[in-house]
Design a protein around this motif. Sequence first.
Motif: not given
Length: 446
Positions: A152-154, A164-172, A184-189, A376-379
């Motif tokens: 999802i993040a990728a 960066v928004a993609g990584a946080v969006f996938a978690l949020e 968070l780390v694998p999603a950001a990568m 998803t306000p943070l993303a």
Amino acid sequence: MFEPQSEPFFSRFKNLLLFGAILAALSVCIGSACALFLWLLDFATSFRITHPDLLFALPVAGMGVGLCYFRYGRDVEGGANLIVDEIHEPGAGVQLRMAPFVLIATVVSHLFGASVGREGTAIQVGGSLASATARLFRLRPSDTCVLLTCGIAAGFGAVFGTPVAGAVFALEVLTLGKVDYRFLVPAAMASIVADWSCRAWGIHHASYPLVFHGTLGRDGLISHLDLSLVGRVAIAAVAFGLISRVFAQSVHRFAALVKRLCPVSWFRPLIGGVLTIVLVILVGSRDYLGLGVLPAEPGGASIVSFFGSETYPWSWLWKLIFTVAVLGSGFKGGEVTPLFFIGAALGNALAPILHVPADLLAAVGFIAVFAGAANTPLACTLMGVELFGGTNIVYFATGCFIAYLCSGHTGIYLSQRIGIPKSRSREAICGLTLRQIAESRRERVS
């Protein structure tokens, strides 16, 4: 990846390196697939603009895609919601054929003029490739969930150029009100590598002309925080949140209405196609077809146009109606870019009323309406920084956070679960999905 702590250190380190290599290769594949998708979208959009009569084939094209899904893709028709469900409750997995199905279906939708987005396609491509990779390497269910989240993040990070928004969006996006930072780390990568690989293919994302960078104080210095301006942005954010709620509920309710009127699933897109043609004739403009990032003709309504000095009072409403008509009737694509359009257009319309710079309020509306609709306000705040720069982050955060609160317990992703409700009086809904809440709401109304 996450082995018991009793396992020898070197064994865990080896597994971590192996998982990292798998994730990197997967992210390159997702980024490349998104590059192909974006290139095809550009081609389809340009071809449609130069061949306007294609619009009249939209009902037949939509019905053809619906028939293909009915015969060969019923197990992947759940789309992004299916991926979210699989992360929460691992089961049979997401089938690989989801990726080509949704990619082709979305390109067809844009080629003939449907008002759909692109994030849904990117998320589904990322999720289906991640699921296939997990099956290939026989990963455990827990590692499969990590890989799906990274997919999802990728997909999100690559398709919008916002890693960066993609990584946080996938978690949020998985759980409303709660973020699990273990991934968070694998999603950001995954998001960063996918965005890099997408750009390596020569893909360029749209840039938006936000000129506002603060107000001039009496001392002659630029101030990046004007409390009066924050208050006016907050007022607009209430409207952004309410519109995101209206959008989400309209899509779901119209979809339910179309299902009652037309029991044959593959026939429903014909209804949306006919409605789109009628709307174009009624409005007398094709500005609300497709993505709407750039104007189809000089002076037309588009996301980029809303950052200028000209005011478009009702473009947000027309885009909402066009989008509900096609998404509610079963066309494939996504909701996010239409939400960008609606938010930027509403910001443009409210700017002269609230005496806010049009480009600033268009930018805030761009991200805030999406924040309210996706919860998803943070993303979305981070997306504002990545797209428009960090100078106006206070205004971005104000818009996104207030829109999130005002959108209620609704959203475009019905598989999203309630982690922490938006008000203490609703604690009883913890653990429920937005789908269950919507169903209970319909039962009370009926």
